[in-house]
Design a protein around this motif. Structure first.
Motif, PDB file in Angstrom:
ATOM      1  N   PHE A  47       4.847   0.104   3.135  1.00 25.66           N
ATOM      2  CA  PHE A  47       5.062  -0.845   2.047  1.00 25.66           C
ATOM      3  C   PHE A  47       5.712  -2.132   2.553  1.00 25.66           C
ATOM      4  CE2 PHE A  47       5.149   2.764  -1.204  1.00 25.66           C
ATOM      5  CZ  PHE A  47       3.836   2.514  -1.576  1.00 25.66           C
ATOM      6  N   ARG A  65       3.320  -2.795  -3.016  1.00 27.65           N
ATOM      7  CA  ARG A  65       4.135  -1.784  -3.701  1.00 27.65           C
ATOM      8  C   ARG A  65       3.656  -1.534  -5.130  1.00 27.65           C
ATOM      9  NH1 ARG A  65       8.798   0.090  -1.492  1.00 27.65           N
ATOM     10  NH2 ARG A  65       9.493  -0.889   0.438  1.00 27.65           N
ATOM     11  N   ASP A  99       8.224   3.771   4.841  1.00 26.37           N
ATOM     12  CA  ASP A  99       8.498   2.849   3.737  1.00 26.37           C
ATOM     13  C   ASP A  99       8.613   1.409   4.220  1.00 26.37           C
ATOM     14  OD1 ASP A  99       9.247   2.501   0.840  1.00 26.37           O
ATOM     15  OD2 ASP A  99      11.026   1.650   1.811  1.00 26.37           O
TER      16      ASP A  99
END
Length: 222
Positions: free
Chosen positions: A10, A195, A214
């Motif tokens: 992300f 996201r 992440d």
């Protein structure tokens, strides 16, 4: 041989991805390429070919991809190109290794034959010299044993009564940990996912490893 990794994150697109990989891992030789900055397929092939022509153990080709800047189909096609070029590189490398191994084997066989011929020609001379020396050694050994029986036994202990032994560790030398040594030639396709409202289809393929993180940046920097 190395790995083919599809890395999903992300984390937003950044020019520091290669620098972060070098600083936070053992992989120091990193070549970074951004897919949507390449105009044609030929540009990607040229970049990947240049990488494989000079790649060595610990080299990484990092291809950054943005699904919003380029289609998923283009990313999959880029993966196919990298997979094909990587396979060609390793096939040519294996052929070179096989040729070198055959040449070394032939050279060893020739050297072995030459040594046998030389030993056969000199066996008679060596045997006659050995026989004449054996009697002299036996006589001198018996004389030495009789003298040693009269001498006091020596001890490896020092004046303080403690045995002095050499240290097996040399100061200043640090053994290399194999886990810290970068090996293999790797291809990493880094895909930056949005996201929100982002959908990305993953085609699981055993030839690729899939990983999700992440954020690319270290936690201390975020």
């Amino acid at each position: 041989m190395g790995s083919q990794v599809c890395l999903l994150t992300f984390s937003p697109m950044t020019l520091q991805s290669g620098t972060i990989l070098r600083e936070q891992s053992k992989w120091k030789d990193v070549t970074v390429c951004t897919l949507h900055e390449l105009s044609t397929e030929r540009d990607l092939r040229a970049a990947a070919t240049d990488f494989f022509s000079t790649a060595k153990d610990g080299s990484v080709f990092l291809l950054q991809c943005d699904p919003q800047a380029g289609s998923v189909r283009r990313i999959e096609h880029a993966k196919y190109i990298l997979e094909k070029l990587r396979a060609q590189h390793f096939n040519s490398f294996k052929k070179t290794e096989t040729k070198v191994a055959k040449r070394s084997t032939v050279a060893e066989v020739k050297e072995g034959k030459d040594e046998k011929l030389t030993e056969t020609g000199t066996d008679a001379k060596v045997d006659s010299k050995v026989d004449s020396k054996v009697d002299a050694k036996v006589t001198s050994s018996n004389t030495k044993d009789s003298k040693d029986a009269k001498l006091p036994s020596s001890s490896p202990e020092g004046k303080d009564g403690k045995e002095h032994t050499a240290s097996s560790r040399v100061d200043g030398e640090v053994s290399d940990d194999p886990a810290d040594i970068a090996s293999g030639i790797h291809v990493v396709v880094l895909i930056h996912l949005p996201r929100r409202d982002g959908k990305f289809l993953i085609d699981l393929d055993k030839r690729w490893r899939y990983v999700f993180i992440d954020d690319v940046a270290p936690a201390a920097n975020t």
